[in-house]
Design an enzyme around this catalytic site. Structure first.
Site, PDB file in Angstrom:
ATOM      1  N   LYS A 267     -15.508  83.244  13.498  1.00  0.00           N
ATOM      2  CA  LYS A 267     -14.585  82.689  12.501  1.00  0.00           C
ATOM      3  C   LYS A 267     -15.330  82.414  11.193  1.00  0.00           C
ATOM      4  O   LYS A 267     -15.375  81.286  10.687  1.00  0.00           O
ATOM      5  CB  LYS A 267     -13.939  81.422  13.048  1.00  0.00           C
ATOM      6  CG  LYS A 267     -12.556  81.153  12.505  1.00  0.00           C
ATOM      7  CD  LYS A 267     -11.842  80.082  13.309  1.00  0.00           C
ATOM      8  CE  LYS A 267     -10.501  79.702  12.713  1.00  0.00           C
ATOM      9  NZ  LYS A 267      -9.542  80.821  12.752  1.00  0.00           N
ATOM     10  N   GLU A 303      -5.549  92.722  16.083  1.00  0.00           N
ATOM     11  CA  GLU A 303      -4.900  91.423  15.885  1.00  0.00           C
ATOM     12  C   GLU A 303      -4.175  91.391  14.553  1.00  0.00           C
ATOM     13  O   GLU A 303      -4.311  92.297  13.728  1.00  0.00           O
ATOM     14  CB  GLU A 303      -5.895  90.265  15.985  1.00  0.00           C
ATOM     15  CG  GLU A 303      -6.996  90.260  14.952  1.00  0.00           C
ATOM     16  CD  GLU A 303      -7.889  89.026  15.101  1.00  0.00           C
ATOM     17  OE1 GLU A 303      -7.603  87.999  14.467  1.00  0.00           O
ATOM     18  OE2 GLU A 303      -8.876  89.096  15.864  1.00  0.00           O
TER      19      GLU A 303
END
Length: 421
Positions: A267, A303
């Site tokens: 992230k 995604e």
């Protein structure tokens, strides 16, 4: 459900408030009171962080009346502090930033460990123009939520998983990182300090944003000599304006979100600015967001811009396997476990775009969205609609199961919930 002790000294011991406003004494009494040197005093930053660490500008609080907290036998914790809710239209919360009262910050220097704990008024921070975060993007962030129950209890959902993921990302980005225990303690303290901003039960949640960044000056490409761990919070409603209503996606066929060997699986901040161009174009054409394919074959689903994706066919649920280009979402992981506990067959594997278009249902998962059912997907000009554009039965079932658990409406048999009060 894990519950912290009532006095909560286990994580408040060692935390200090940076108090530069005189009325703060009226809030916390003498328990936290200690003289703060002037900002121009040479020992000022030593007082805040244990040694010189650059400047932090503390802006005026976002509220005028500081009587929202009343001292009631405070003993090094927040358990006896009466908190009046912030004056907010809780029924119309969107997913946008709203300044709150306090933030958490600590710094790390080369050769040391994260140890100093600091809660201070929310405000802007000063960074050297040569900071690693600004010049080379050496930074990570996390996202989790706090919920309020009808009985006033405050719940966190699997905060240790966010701490573990931050450590995994920090290793990839050559950054030091707080321990999982330090991470969770910092989150707990920040949430309790901003309790009045937690929406009433059923009205939303308090979004928690931990950040780890290279804040030291570094001109040549190298790891930063100093790092800052920061947490701020904001009350939020639904991420997508549609709420649980289905969203409409378009498949991006030109620009990939991530490539093998890159940072798609952590992230890091750079992953998100890179998707803005495709996302903006999609929204200008009436879509909610973009679904990305793999960068090599351009036929395997990966995604959405900031969400994991699941496809449902008959009674089987499939989601792209974690392979280094897909973020290991905590909501994704939780949905897999919940679905399996309810008898669904769940597979983590390569999912082709053809399977996506042939699915009975498609839904996205993430901390911000929880679950967003997909009403339609457009691929190479062809639009496929699911469940007549409505919410699918599996999406609805899993959404209800997970949110009931997160909000304390269902029994926590998996020990995922941390109760703060």
């Amino acid at each position: 459900m894990r519950r912290l002790s009532n006095n909560r000294t286990s994580f408040t011991t060692g935390f200090r408030f940076s108090s530069q406003w005189s009325s703060f004494d009226n809030i916390i009494g003498s328990h936290f009171r200690e003289p703060i040197p002037s900002t121009t005093h040479p020992n000022y930053h030593h007082h805040l962080f244990g040694r010189s660490c650059g400047t932090t500008e503390l802006l005026p609080p976002p509220f005028a009346n500081k009587s929202h907290i009343r001292r009631q036998h405070l003993k090094h914790n927040f358990s006896s502090v009466a908190v009046e809710p912030a004056e907010i239209d809780w029924d119309n919360l969107g997913f946008k930033f709203m300044p709150t009262d306090y933030m958490y910050m600590t710094k790390f220097y080369e050769g040391e460990n994260f140890s100093k704990c600091e809660l201070q008024r929310f405000g802007n921070i000063h960074l050297n123009p040569c900071a690693g975060i600004l010049n080379y993007g050496q930074g990570l962030f996390e996202g989790l939520k706090a919920y309020r129950k009808h009985d006033g209890n405050i719940l966190l959902f699997r905060p240790n998983e966010n701490g573990l993921r931050l450590r995994m990302g920090a290793e990839r980005m050559c950054m030091p990182c707080p321990s999982v225990e330090q991470f969770v303690e910092a989150v707990n303290a920040t949430v309790l300090a901003n309790e009045r901003w937690i929406p009433p039960a059923g009205k939303g949640s308090l979004y928690i944003r931990p950040m780890l960044m290279g804040s030291g000056a570094v001109l040549g490409l190298a790891p930063s000599p100093e790092y800052t761990f920061l947490i701020y919070v904001s009350p939020v409603g639904n991420y997508f304006k549609e709420g649980l209503a289905p969203i409409n996606l378009i498949v991006e066929t030109v620009t990939p979100r991530a490539t093998p060997g890159g940072t798609g699986g952590v992230k890091t901040i750079g992953n998100y600015a890179a998707v803005l161009k495709a996302q903006i174009a999609a929204k200008e054409n009436g879509f909610s967001d973009v679904l990305y394919l793999d960068s090599v074959h351009k036929r395997y689903v990966e995604e959405v811009s900031a969400c994991n994706v699941f496809v449902v066919k008959d009674h089987a649920i499939s989601t792209p396997a974690i392979n280094g280009t897909i973020l290991p979402g905590i909501t994704r992981k939780s949905i897999i476990d919940v679905a399996r506990s309810q008898g669904f067959q769940v597979e983590e594997r390569l999912v082709t775009v053809d399977e996506l278009l042939d699915a009975d249902e498609v839904f996205c998962t993430g901390t911000a969205v929880v679950i967003s059912p997909v009403g339609s997907i457009t691929y190479l000009g062809k639009r496929v609609t699911y469940e007549s554009g409505g919410v699918g039965a599996v999406s609805q079932q899993l959404y209800s199961s997970l949110t009931n658990l997160q909000m304390g409406l269902a029994e926590d048999k998996l020990d995922w919930i941390v109760a703060l009060k």
